[in-house]
Write an enzyme that holds these catalytic residues in place. Sequence first.
Site, PDB file in Angstrom:
ATOM      1  N   ALA A   1       0.645  -1.203  -0.052  1.00  0.00           N
ATOM      2  CA  ALA A   1       0.067   0.114   0.097  1.00  0.00           C
ATOM      3  C   ALA A   1       0.898   1.456  -0.046  1.00  0.00           C
ATOM      4  O   ALA A   1       0.330   2.346   0.179  1.00  0.00           O
ATOM      5  CB  ALA A   1      -0.952  -0.015   1.309  1.00  0.00           C
TER       6      ALA A   1
ATOM      7  N   ASP B   1      13.041   4.217   3.496  1.00  0.00           N
ATOM      8  CA  ASP B   1      12.062   3.357   4.144  1.00  0.00           C
ATOM      9  C   ASP B   1      12.839   2.581   5.639  1.00  0.00           C
ATOM     10  O   ASP B   1      12.377   2.560   6.484  1.00  0.00           O
ATOM     11  CB  ASP B   1      11.849   2.235   3.060  1.00  0.00           C
ATOM     12  CG  ASP B   1      10.942   2.855   1.990  1.00  0.00           C
ATOM     13  OD1 ASP B   1      10.608   4.004   1.900  1.00  0.00           O
ATOM     14  OD2 ASP B   1      10.510   1.962   1.328  1.00  0.00           O
TER      15      ASP B   1
HETATM   16  P1  ADP Z   1       5.442  -2.334   0.613  1.00  0.00           P
HETATM   17  O1  ADP Z   1       6.833  -2.317   1.315  1.00  0.00           O
HETATM   18  O2  ADP Z   1       5.116  -0.863  -0.063  1.00  0.00           O
HETATM   19  O3  ADP Z   1       4.772  -2.610   1.723  1.00  0.00           O
HETATM   20  P2  ADP Z   1       6.815  -4.196  -1.138  1.00  0.00           P
HETATM   21  O4  ADP Z   1       6.318  -4.919  -2.298  1.00  0.00           O
HETATM   22  O5  ADP Z   1       7.896  -3.337  -0.929  1.00  0.00           O
HETATM   23  O6  ADP Z   1       5.475  -3.372  -0.577  1.00  0.00           O
HETATM   24  O7  ADP Z   1       6.931  -5.350   0.015  1.00  0.00           O
HETATM   25  C1  ADP Z   1       5.692  -6.423   0.322  1.00  0.00           C
HETATM   26  C2  ADP Z   1       6.385  -7.645   0.523  1.00  0.00           C
HETATM   27  O8  ADP Z   1       7.203  -7.671   1.688  1.00  0.00           O
HETATM   28  C3  ADP Z   1       5.322  -8.666   0.640  1.00  0.00           C
HETATM   29  O9  ADP Z   1       5.138  -9.048  -0.767  1.00  0.00           O
HETATM   30  C4  ADP Z   1       6.159  -9.657   1.237  1.00  0.00           C
HETATM   31  O10 ADP Z   1       6.884 -10.467   0.433  1.00  0.00           O
HETATM   32  C5  ADP Z   1       6.877  -9.081   2.368  1.00  0.00           C
HETATM   33  N1  ADP Z   1       6.271  -8.770   3.505  1.00  0.00           N
HETATM   34  C6  ADP Z   1       5.946  -7.547   4.241  1.00  0.00           C
HETATM   35  N2  ADP Z   1       5.378  -7.885   5.476  1.00  0.00           N
HETATM   36  C7  ADP Z   1       5.411  -8.952   5.418  1.00  0.00           C
HETATM   37  C8  ADP Z   1       4.850 -10.105   6.714  1.00  0.00           C
HETATM   38  N3  ADP Z   1       4.569  -9.598   7.766  1.00  0.00           N
HETATM   39  N4  ADP Z   1       5.057 -11.401   6.439  1.00  0.00           N
HETATM   40  C9  ADP Z   1       5.560 -11.743   5.412  1.00  0.00           C
HETATM   41  N5  ADP Z   1       6.024 -11.165   4.469  1.00  0.00           N
HETATM   42  C10 ADP Z   1       6.101  -9.725   4.384  1.00  0.00           C
HETATM   43 MG    MG Z   2       8.742  -1.930   0.119  1.00  0.00          MG
END
Ligand code: ADP
Ligand code: MG
Length: 385
Positions: free
Chosen positions: A125, A174
């Site tokens: 998001a 970040d």
């Molecule tokens: P954002 O950082 O903007 O939320 P990203 O694509 O950079 O989006 O990161 C999202 C990815 O990080 C997810 O697809 C997953 O692989 C990983 N991720 C984030 N939080 C978790 C979590 N709590 N458990 C497992 N994987 C996670």
């Molecule tokens: Mg990210």
Amino acid sequence: MTDVADRAGAGFDREFGGSPAGRWAAPGRVNLIGEHTDYNDGFVLPFALPLRTVAAAAPQDGARWTVWSELSGETIEFGADEVAEPARVTGWGAYVAGVVWALREAGHDVPGARLAIASDVPLGAGLSSSAALEAAVMTALVDLGGLDLPAERQPRLAQRAENHYVGAPTGIMDQSAAIRCRDGHALFLDCRSEEVEHIPFDLHGAGLAMLVVDSRAPHRHADGEYAARRRSCEAAAARLGVRALRDVGVDQLDTALARLDDPETRRRARHVVTEDQRVLDTVALLRAGRVREIGPLLTASHVSMRDDFEITVPEIDTAVEAALEAGALGARMTGGGFGGCVLALVEVDAAETVASAVAAAYAEKGFQAPAHVTVLPAPGATRLD
Ligand code: ADP
Ligand code: MG
């Protein structure tokens, strides 16, 4: 839903048996102002959200890491071979293995560990759930192993994990936010020197709050557009004979723009140069405790992203306009663009009214209903117990 720290602890008990040695939390973030300034060596001003990722962890023998995440419900396991080189673990486990890889590569003796992860940060998001995960895991491993790695050196390594192990080309904002933010403050980050300063951001004391609206807009060609913006900025800097657009001050803007022939490149450069100045102006107001007065800077940032950098989409513009009409003191898209979230600075009592106005404007245009949360600036990565 139960508290995220409780869910991580309960997950640890269920998956691994017994209690963890501790729990470590790291937040998602939003950028208050300073968009597309990072790769131009400029300024950004993120703050941490009260939405957090929690790692409940305990050491285990040998170079083995066992990780459960509530998100997928699966447990993954990896050892020394998988962290000898990038990308040997894929999927969400890559963010965890990447942290272990980056720490080991920097010469740290990373303890084997069991980790149970739970999170309140929505994925994808634009609130940086990836950095929250990296930061929660990194702080857990640093503490469990008693590693000599002060907080100021952790963001670089978490960024290396994401850039080289996961393979996502992100800047340092970040990870800096997830690790270094402070409660009630924004983090002023100079993307050239990587120096940070904690700027008081007392929304609560000013009777204000920040409404974060998830636009739910589908991401449209964001990667290609992002690369194109970067190229325009680099072309402008090269034409102007500066290392990066950060080196052009607003007082030199007119002269600089006159030297750029292409109208599109001119608009791109104008966004970056004025945006850097808006970050500096926001920092100056916050330092003076004039929190309310940052509203117009936020809105000006949005107009610049919409008209000069051309990275907004109809859902985002609709949310900003509706928020302002409903009385927000300022509103802007936050994040790289083409979707993501909108920030609206609101009187604390008006948050729900503004959120409803945004939802009504969405309904009128037939957009998928937006989600929202009202926040105050929260702390960076911390050990909970
Ligand atoms: P954002 O950082 O903007 O939320 P990203 O694509 O950079 O989006 O990161 C999202 C990815 O990080 C997810 O697809 C997953 O692989 C990983 N991720 C984030 N939080 C978790 C979590 N709590 N458990 C497992 N994987 C996670
Ligand atoms: Mg990210």
